[in-house]
Design an enzyme around this catalytic site. Structure first.
Site, PDB file in Angstrom:
ATOM      1  N   LYS A 179       0.898  -1.254  -0.071  1.00 62.89           N
ATOM      2  CA  LYS A 179      -0.131  -0.121  -0.286  1.00 62.89           C
ATOM      3  C   LYS A 179       0.949   1.100   0.034  1.00 62.89           C
ATOM      4  CE  LYS A 179      -1.516  -1.642   3.699  1.00 62.89           C
ATOM      5  NZ  LYS A 179      -2.503  -2.208   4.918  1.00 62.89           N
ATOM      6  N   THR A 211      -8.520   8.359   9.125  1.00 66.73           N
ATOM      7  CA  THR A 211      -7.985   7.107   8.535  1.00 66.73           C
ATOM      8  C   THR A 211      -7.773   6.043   9.458  1.00 66.73           C
ATOM      9  OG1 THR A 211      -5.833   8.082   9.122  1.00 66.73           O
ATOM     10  CG2 THR A 211      -6.785   8.744   6.618  1.00 66.73           C
ATOM     11  N   GLY A 213      -7.983   2.693  11.364  1.00 71.01           N
ATOM     12  CA  GLY A 213      -8.492   1.568  10.828  1.00 71.01           C
ATOM     13  C   GLY A 213      -8.591   1.119   9.388  1.00 71.01           C
ATOM     14  N   THR A 214      -7.915   2.092   8.414  1.00 73.69           N
ATOM     15  CA  THR A 214      -8.045   1.820   7.131  1.00 73.69           C
ATOM     16  C   THR A 214      -7.417   0.196   6.687  1.00 73.69           C
ATOM     17  OG1 THR A 214      -5.967   2.999   6.767  1.00 73.69           O
ATOM     18  CG2 THR A 214      -8.166   4.198   6.475  1.00 73.69           C
ATOM     19  N   GLY A 215      -6.357   0.165   7.446  1.00 71.49           N
ATOM     20  CA  GLY A 215      -5.485  -1.176   6.849  1.00 71.49           C
ATOM     21  C   GLY A 215      -6.290  -2.322   7.342  1.00 71.49           C
ATOM     22  N   CYS A 216      -6.805  -2.241   8.659  1.00 72.56           N
ATOM     23  CA  CYS A 216      -7.631  -3.217   9.201  1.00 72.56           C
ATOM     24  C   CYS A 216      -8.976  -3.512   8.166  1.00 72.56           C
ATOM     25  CB  CYS A 216      -8.202  -2.732  10.339  1.00 72.56           C
ATOM     26  SG  CYS A 216      -6.985  -2.792  11.733  1.00 72.56           S
TER      27      CYS A 216
END
Length: 275
Positions: A179, A211, A213-216
């Site tokens: 990412k 933003t 928790g965007t990866g989760c």
């Protein structure tokens, strides 16, 4: 399982009491993508939108028992792995999942919280690398995480991103989605190495503080789409479109004074003006 059967997806991750990341975000993402969500908790955290104040890892044997109990009774169509916390938990999760090879596994190597707090013990990086990467269908690191897994400096351009993604596939995962949100500039490109091909997914940077928790949320949406049978590249395309809209519509929420959460249910919740 008929085509109309709702898929079951298991998250193995930490808890975020503020609801924006961790298993709370994972379960919201599964639901938003039309799947039934389950959760095996690896660690408890004390956090909010401004940062993490404490982390309490659970006993590795108890983490493994949660996973075993789910698999012993329920059909699991995909697994998402998030916060692991320490080497013992990494080994326990790997041991619990090895009997179930063939089920898609999305590994989000959660290492550092948005506020800068470490969420992974240093000795756990090697365990993550050796135990869990070989079990993964798709690894989803951001630029700092990709660098940490390789022992490299953080990528500063697309050429280095691609080189690091290819090198990460040599560690065992079937595919790697790096990412590019940490790159400088107006664009936020992601790149996928999977099935012998390199694919770029272009996106404009969305200006927002929301933003958390965007990866989760992205990795969970990916697990949901893989559970439905989508090919990896198509799962990435679908999940990224959904997440971009969740970030774009995050202003409809009013949660905290720091990095707010994304709006997982932007397609379902209708915001109306109140008198």
């Amino acid at each position: 399982m008929t085509p109309s059967t709702i898929r079951n997806v298991l998250t193995i991750a930490g808890s975020d009491p503020s609801g924006g990341a961790g298993i709370q975000a994972d379960l919201k993402a599964f639901s938003a993508r039309g799947c039934y969500g389950m959760a095996a908790i690896t660690a408890l955290t004390a956090q909010n939108t401004r940062g993490v104040s404490a982390v309490m890892p659970l006993d590795p044997a108890f983490v493994a028992e949660q996973i075993r109990m789910v698999f012993s009774d329920i059909r699991v169509d995909a697994v998402k792995i998030g916060m692991i916390a320490n080497a013992g938990i990494a080994r326990a999760v790997a041991e619990a999942l090895r009997p179930h090879r063939g089920i898609p596994v999305v590994l989000d190597p959660v290492m550092i919280a948005k506020g800068g707090a470490s969420l992974l013990d240093p000795d756990a990086v090697e365990a993550l690398r050796s135990e869990l990467l070989p079990l993964s269908t798709l690894l989803t690191p951001n630029l700092p995480e990709a660098a940490a897994l390789l022992g490299d400096p953080e990528a500063s351009d697309r050429r280095i991103m691609e080189s690091q993604a290819i090198r990460l596939t040599a560690l065992g995962p079937q595919g790697v989605l790096v990412k590019g949100g940490h790159l400088k500039g107006r664009e936020s490109p992601d790149m996928l190495v999977a099935e012998g091909e390199v694919s770029w997914f272009e996106a404009d940077r969305i200006e927002t503080r929301n933003t958390h928790g965007t990866g989760c949320s992205l990795s969970s949406a990916l697990a949901a789409e893989l559970a439905k049978g989508l090919a990896t590249s198509e799962a990435v395309r679908v999940a990224k479109v959904w997440l971009a809209e969740a970030v774009r519509k995050s202003g409809a929420l009013s949660v905290g004074s720091g990095h707010g959460p994304v709006h997982h249910f932007h397609a379902l919740w209708k915001v109306t003006d109140q008198d």
